[in-house]
Design an enzyme around this catalytic site. Sequence first.
Site, PDB file in Angstrom:
ATOM      1  N   ASN A 155       0.827  -1.191   0.000  1.00 19.51           N
ATOM      2  CA  ASN A 155       0.000   0.000   0.000  1.00 19.51           C
ATOM      3  C   ASN A 155       0.868   1.251   0.000  1.00 19.51           C
ATOM      4  O   ASN A 155       1.629   1.489   0.946  1.00 19.51           O
ATOM      5  CB  ASN A 155      -0.908   0.022   1.238  1.00 19.51           C
ATOM      6  CG  ASN A 155      -1.759   1.272   1.287  1.00 19.51           C
ATOM      7  OD1 ASN A 155      -2.693   1.429   0.505  1.00 19.51           O
ATOM      8  ND2 ASN A 155      -1.430   2.185   2.187  1.00 19.51           N
ATOM      9  N   GLU A 156       0.761   2.025  -1.081  1.00 24.42           N
ATOM     10  CA  GLU A 156       1.468   3.303  -1.184  1.00 24.42           C
ATOM     11  C   GLU A 156       2.928   3.166  -0.778  1.00 24.42           C
ATOM     12  O   GLU A 156       3.439   3.890   0.078  1.00 24.42           O
ATOM     13  CB  GLU A 156       0.752   4.369  -0.353  1.00 24.42           C
ATOM     14  CG  GLU A 156      -0.627   4.694  -0.893  1.00 24.42           C
ATOM     15  CD  GLU A 156      -1.434   5.632  -0.005  1.00 24.42           C
ATOM     16  OE1 GLU A 156      -0.944   6.006   1.077  1.00 24.42           O
ATOM     17  OE2 GLU A 156      -2.561   5.979  -0.388  1.00 24.42           O
ATOM     18  N   THR A 157       3.579   2.185  -1.404  1.00 26.62           N
ATOM     19  CA  THR A 157       4.992   1.952  -1.140  1.00 26.62           C
ATOM     20  C   THR A 157       5.702   1.803  -2.488  1.00 26.62           C
ATOM     21  O   THR A 157       5.069   1.915  -3.545  1.00 26.62           O
ATOM     22  CB  THR A 157       5.183   0.732  -0.229  1.00 26.62           C
ATOM     23  OG1 THR A 157       6.547   0.637   0.169  1.00 26.62           O
ATOM     24  CG2 THR A 157       4.742  -0.553  -0.900  1.00 26.62           C
ATOM     25  N   GLY A 199      -2.101  -1.445  -3.632  1.00 27.74           N
ATOM     26  CA  GLY A 199      -2.670  -0.121  -3.475  1.00 27.74           C
ATOM     27  C   GLY A 199      -1.628   0.923  -3.830  1.00 27.74           C
ATOM     28  O   GLY A 199      -0.835   1.330  -2.972  1.00 27.74           O
TER      29      GLY A 199
END
Length: 1012
Positions: free
Chosen positions: A412-414, A439
């Site tokens: 996620n958002e990495t 994500g």
Amino acid sequence: MKRLTFLLFVLCISVFARERVSFDFDWKFSRGDFSGAEKTGFDDDGWSVIDVPHDWSIEGDYDKSNPSGPRCGYLPTGIGWYRKELEIPARWEGKDVRIDFNGVFRKSTVFVDGKKLGHRPYGWISFSYDLTPHIQGRDKVLIAVRVDNTKQPAARWYTGSGIYAHTWITAAEKVRVAKWGAQIISELKGDSARVDAGIKIRNTSDSARKIVCRTAVAAPSGKKAAEEVSDEFVVPACGEFKYSPAFNIKSPKLWSPDSPSLYRLNIELLEGGNTIDTYTENFGIRTTRWDADKGFFLNGNNIKIRGMCMHIDAGPLGAAVPDKILEQRLEMVKDMGCNSVRTSHYPRPPVFYDICDRIGLMVMDEIFDGWKRKAAQDYGALDFDRWWKTDLTDWLRRDRNHPSVIIWSLGNETHGNEIAEKMVRICGQLDPTRKVTSGSSSSKMMPVFGENGRTEAVSYKNPSDKPFIGTECVHTWHVRGSYRTQTWYRDGFKKGRTLDIPDLTEREIFHYDWTDSHSYKRCFNSSYDNSTVRDNVRHFELKTQNNDWLSGSYRWTAFDYIGEAGYISGGWPFKLFNSGVIDMANFPKDAYYLYKSLWTDGAKEPMVHILPHWTHPKMPEGTEIPVHVYSNCQEVKLYCNGENLGLQELDVSRWDKMNGEWLVPWEAGEIKAEGYIDGKLVCSETVRTASSPAGIKLETDNSSLKAGGRDYAQVAASITDESGNFYPYGENRVYFRLFGAGEIKATGSGSPIDVETHNKPDRKAFMGLAKAYVRSGQETGDALLLAASILGEKRQITSNKAAIDVAQIALAGSPERLETKVKYAVGEQAGISDAKQYYAPFSIPEKCVVKAWIYADDELVLECEESFGDEGLVWQQAKLEKKGVYYEAESADFDGANFAKAGRGYTGTGYLDFKGSEGGIEWSVTTDGGGESVWLIFHYAGSDPDGGRDMELIFNDQSPEKLRFESTSNWQKDWRSLKVKRKMRLGSNIIKLNTAGQSGMNIDKLEVRAIR
């Protein structure tokens, strides 16, 4: 250990085969670190006796000084020890025995009789240890678990601490089906399904064994659908053998949210004609397909994913969510019309997936938040590089047979294309049947392109030629019971990116708030569909329906969750993130009914819902109030005090016509909404004006608690007026007492600013509601809950009357109602000797304390207290600062600085003073947009004889930059600001401000302000 409880819950037992028993009950526990606690001779007599699942953080006190800080919800963390003796029955002689942990947060180390079995740092993974060599010739052994959640913040949200999921003991023969040893793959062919089962059989004995495997498939009805018996095969000594039977299932019942049909694979291993192992695995037959142009297909049907993101905590119960509460929460989102949930941003215990399989909720199963650091002490920072492959592999093997899991999500958002490619490859090797996404994390490397908040941009299109899923959208914020007619954008209106949502009235008409002055974002967000980042619920729903490439999305979030309190709300006393359509005490918000109106079929279950309520004690009569009606009917009609205000046709092809809207001049009385389908009245709702608080009403979701210590009842206490009408601003304290079998496990109200411990039997109501969570007793028996409250308007805005009410409700058996009496006294120093009998509401001074004593069958059972006049909702329009988001320095991670409060003019609870030393401050700022330019504004004070001091700014991975902080006139009173421009990246942004060769300025806060 003096109390031994072992065989409490047998799932599967055979005289000749495997045995699986719960190991949940009667652990000894203590917070702190103890030398020798892993050994048998350690004295734990003073420790608590608890059952797991267990979360010690939620049992503690909220404290702004706790190291967990705003990210993890200000609750205590640290180290905890668990100890329990395992009795070894004689029938286990010669068997292999293991202990299974379904979830421990975090950095767990497990011992048996002082010997280390192993260590697992990741807090959201299941794991096991072999006990076999340690139990031979023993009648009991000691299991000890050390849990270390010291380093904080451990994540960007509340994590909990402890053994938060079930524990099991499994005993089996030397030859057995391996753990997670059956992989089941189904494929539809015409009107039949081919089911392939890859079965891994393990032999831990020192001799080869000749085995026959009998496998059978049971249909959802329980009848045998297929059977296969193998030829005899040899499992090598200390080795494995894979057996792969195939079955043909005629006219299979397919798994879907509408019909969650489950088949069962029964595996039986035989040696010399005798059964030596049995193994059972549920599965579903279904197909999935992702298409770049048309979206998602389930069983050949093109459907939209109507998803919700969920964190693990259940509010007052923390991360150790009882199975009953978990199922209720999942049923609640399904009843709203949701068909899928995302395990943002980590796996859940196995029972979560079992429930989703059974009730019909599809799952986006997510393994990691970050592949590198996103919070100062999280898994990405400390353990990912060493452990990711082990954790990824265990997760895939554990969850791959669940039909509810339709797609894997890796982050996620990495960032990190190289690691993303490796993980995608492993997913394909271990499970060739599912697609992989993320994500907004190296999305170009993913077979399904996943995007978070940027999907909400008005002009957004699929940037790839791959199938697309909105992994975290839409983002709207709401506080239950709070209303504002002026549109609120988190980061302001941005033409071309944000939806232009008209204000509902020219000027704000609702003038009450949690305090008299606060920054723009530290507010109680509106329950209308007008509080957002970029888009609102209705417009994004229209966007989803109008774009075939958009497979659907996962709203952020289903429930409010503890933590991330500094991101929008600025931290203390805010303790949670109020993005849910359901609050943290499981009370639905108006947005819940908005989704229900859009996602459910009115022909099957028609509904109407009115907002706002119709109690406005400070509203000038005649003020036009926007009244909205959410409904899944074709038409809705509204009445005010019997007057027909008109019929409106709902139009799902226009976002601003998806619900009914009227401007209704305020007058006390009632409003009524009616829903019509094909011209026929099918449902209605009436909301009435309430006078001042005078009573409480109890309701429960479970009046038949089952013995065994695993069942739960949620009891909602509503504050009402003397006629029983709901009073929507009620904030009086409700006191609970349970009589009979069971215990009050926790209390809550859903308030974002209630920082009292949940581990107490009373709770201040929030917007009219409070809740008690009651756990069943071990033994069968009656259970009755008594509640009492001293009621009245806290600030006496229309009435100076106080009332006292007592209510009771049966939760198990057939308890007799208690005969109650009430005595009361007015005054902070008043005691029971000053009390008089209560008969009716009474007048009170403007500021006072009222006390009450509740008697049941002539025995004093409750003591209550309520203050009036100087607390509660503020009945005026708060002064607002329309600026950026504040991140107080004292809530950041810092080293070498000291918390200080001397002086004036600072915000928050204080500031950081380096006091002649060197050090640094580190903020982590999360953004779901990415690529936006902002001002980083440092608010500081300091009078240096050289005219100022240099400090060093490190932004993400950029090179350090020296900043010159010019002197102010005073170290404690003259606060100024220094701003620098930066471009934010998607996800977590690390902002470090370090001293540079000498001590630094006093730092009050970091402000992040979008550049228009």
